[in-house]
Design a protein around this motif. Structure first.
Motif, mmCIF file in Angstrom:
data_model
loop_
_atom_site.group_PDB
_atom_site.id
_atom_site.type_symbol
_atom_site.label_atom_id
_atom_site.label_comp_id
_atom_site.label_asym_id
_atom_site.label_seq_id
_atom_site.Cartn_x
_atom_site.Cartn_y
_atom_site.Cartn_z
ATOM 1 N N UNK A 146 25.940 97.679 -14.250
ATOM 2 C CA UNK A 146 25.813 96.558 -13.320
ATOM 3 C C UNK A 146 24.502 96.463 -12.568
ATOM 4 N N UNK A 147 23.540 97.302 -12.905
ATOM 5 C CA UNK A 147 22.254 97.270 -12.211
ATOM 6 C C UNK A 147 21.394 96.140 -12.781
ATOM 7 N N UNK A 148 20.496 95.631 -11.956
ATOM 8 C CA UNK A 148 19.595 94.566 -12.394
ATOM 9 C C UNK A 148 18.158 94.960 -12.112
ATOM 10 N N UNK A 149 17.273 94.333 -12.851
ATOM 11 C CA UNK A 149 15.840 94.620 -12.756
ATOM 12 C C UNK A 149 15.087 93.352 -12.402
ATOM 13 N N UNK A 150 14.176 93.474 -11.455
ATOM 14 C CA UNK A 150 13.212 92.428 -11.156
ATOM 15 C C UNK A 150 11.861 92.962 -11.622
ATOM 16 N N UNK A 151 11.259 92.367 -12.649
ATOM 17 C CA UNK A 151 9.984 92.889 -13.160
ATOM 18 C C UNK A 151 8.911 93.025 -12.076
ATOM 19 N N UNK A 152 9.034 92.291 -10.982
ATOM 20 C CA UNK A 152 8.064 92.419 -9.889
ATOM 21 C C UNK A 152 8.136 93.790 -9.228
ATOM 22 N N UNK A 153 9.258 94.502 -9.419
ATOM 23 C CA UNK A 153 9.418 95.846 -8.836
ATOM 24 C C UNK A 153 8.893 96.953 -9.749
ATOM 25 N N UNK A 154 8.567 96.619 -10.993
ATOM 26 C CA UNK A 154 8.060 97.631 -11.920
ATOM 27 C C UNK A 154 6.754 98.205 -11.375
ATOM 28 N N UNK A 155 6.450 99.428 -11.737
ATOM 29 C CA UNK A 155 5.300 100.104 -11.142
ATOM 30 C C UNK A 155 4.756 101.165 -12.080
ATOM 31 N N UNK A 156 3.537 101.564 -11.807
ATOM 32 C CA UNK A 156 2.943 102.704 -12.493
ATOM 33 C C UNK A 156 3.151 103.939 -11.632
ATOM 34 N N UNK A 157 3.691 104.987 -12.237
ATOM 35 C CA UNK A 157 3.862 106.265 -11.553
ATOM 36 C C UNK A 157 2.520 106.975 -11.593
ATOM 37 N N UNK A 158 1.814 106.930 -10.486
ATOM 38 C CA UNK A 158 0.458 107.474 -10.435
ATOM 39 C C UNK A 158 0.420 108.999 -10.452
ATOM 40 N N UNK A 159 1.591 109.641 -10.381
ATOM 41 C CA UNK A 159 1.628 111.096 -10.525
ATOM 42 C C UNK A 159 1.555 111.491 -12.000
ATOM 43 N N UNK A 160 1.701 110.522 -12.891
ATOM 44 C CA UNK A 160 1.633 110.770 -14.330
ATOM 45 C C UNK A 160 0.261 110.378 -14.856
ATOM 46 N N UNK A 161 -0.256 111.122 -15.831
ATOM 47 C CA UNK A 161 -1.529 110.722 -16.441
ATOM 48 C C UNK A 161 -1.340 109.439 -17.250
ATOM 49 N N UNK A 162 -2.452 108.803 -17.594
ATOM 50 C CA UNK A 162 -2.377 107.634 -18.473
ATOM 51 C C UNK A 162 -1.559 108.000 -19.697
ATOM 52 N N UNK A 163 -0.670 107.104 -20.094
ATOM 53 C CA UNK A 163 0.151 107.369 -21.266
ATOM 54 C C UNK A 163 1.531 106.767 -21.098
ATOM 55 N N UNK A 164 2.462 107.129 -21.986
ATOM 56 C CA UNK A 164 3.774 106.471 -22.023
ATOM 57 C C UNK A 164 4.681 106.764 -20.823
ATOM 58 N N UNK A 165 4.383 107.783 -20.027
ATOM 59 C CA UNK A 165 5.243 108.094 -18.876
ATOM 60 C C UNK A 165 4.808 107.372 -17.603
ATOM 61 N N UNK A 166 3.669 106.708 -17.638
ATOM 62 C CA UNK A 166 3.139 106.096 -16.415
ATOM 63 C C UNK A 166 3.853 104.789 -16.044
ATOM 64 N N UNK A 167 4.042 103.870 -16.982
ATOM 65 C CA UNK A 167 4.686 102.575 -16.695
ATOM 66 C C UNK A 167 6.183 102.789 -16.493
ATOM 67 N N UNK A 168 6.697 102.364 -15.336
ATOM 68 C CA UNK A 168 8.101 102.569 -14.983
ATOM 69 C C UNK A 168 8.761 101.258 -14.596
#
Length: 179
Positions: A146-168
């Motif tokens: 039942x959870x919903x996503x607003x793409x405006x809330x998506x973020x880059x996890x800056x604790x992760x290096x560039x790569x597939x784990x950064x975009x959240x």
């Protein structure tokens, strides 16, 4: 809270017998695909010790998940405070299962029990969920519960290096939004 029960699962405090299968999960590249580096046995054990201490301090946290019919440990589920370095605050739900438990509805089942506990017992107004943009399986569980996503809330996890784990991506559910 001692434990949560569903039709098939028990979500409960950690036991010493969970440490070996937990470490095996954390050394599995497929289980860790969206989480980062593999963990050693020592790192896995330390994580459980941390989870137990946080639970004792807050009254909620990451808990072991077992199949009731067999007593088999299959992973974890629970609630945790959002890390301080995230661009939002709140309490997040999460889960991680051994590959042998994938595709059986266990993640959704455990997550629904955890959501109910968070809203009905802890009185949380909202629960969040975060995962990498590429983790489509976890995002499917988020939608199923039942959870919903607003793409405006998506973020880059800056604790992760560039790569597939950064975009959240960030999913949410408010107490009154449950079905």
């Amino acid at each position: 809270m001692t434990e949560l029960r569903t039709d098939r699962l028990t979500v409960r405090r950690w036991r010493d017998s969970d440490l070996e299968p937990w470490a095996a999960m954390n050394s599995d590249p497929e289980v860790r695909e969206h989480l980062g580096d593999l963990l050693t046995r020592e790192q896995s054990d330390a994580a459980v010790a941390r989870y137990q201490a946080e639970f004792d301090h807050r009254g909620y946290g990451w808990l072991a998940v077992e199949v009731q019919a067999t007593g088999e440990f299959i992973g974890f589920a629970g609630l945790d405070r959002v890390d301080d370095d995230m661009p939002f605050t709140g309490v997040e739900i999460g889960w991680r299962l051994a590959r042998s438990a994938w595709g059986q509805g266990y993640a959704s089942e455990a997550a629904l029990a955890v959501l109910a506990h968070g809203f009905d017992t802890l009185g949380l107004p909202e629960i969040l969920a975060v995962t990498t943009a590429t983790n489509v399986r976890s995002q499917a569980v988020m939608r199923r519960i039942g959870m919903t996503r607003d793409p405006a809330d998506d973020f880059d996890d800056l604790t992760e290096p560039e790569g597939p784990l950064r975009a959240n991506v960030l999913y949410r559910i408010a107490r009154g939004a449950r079905t």
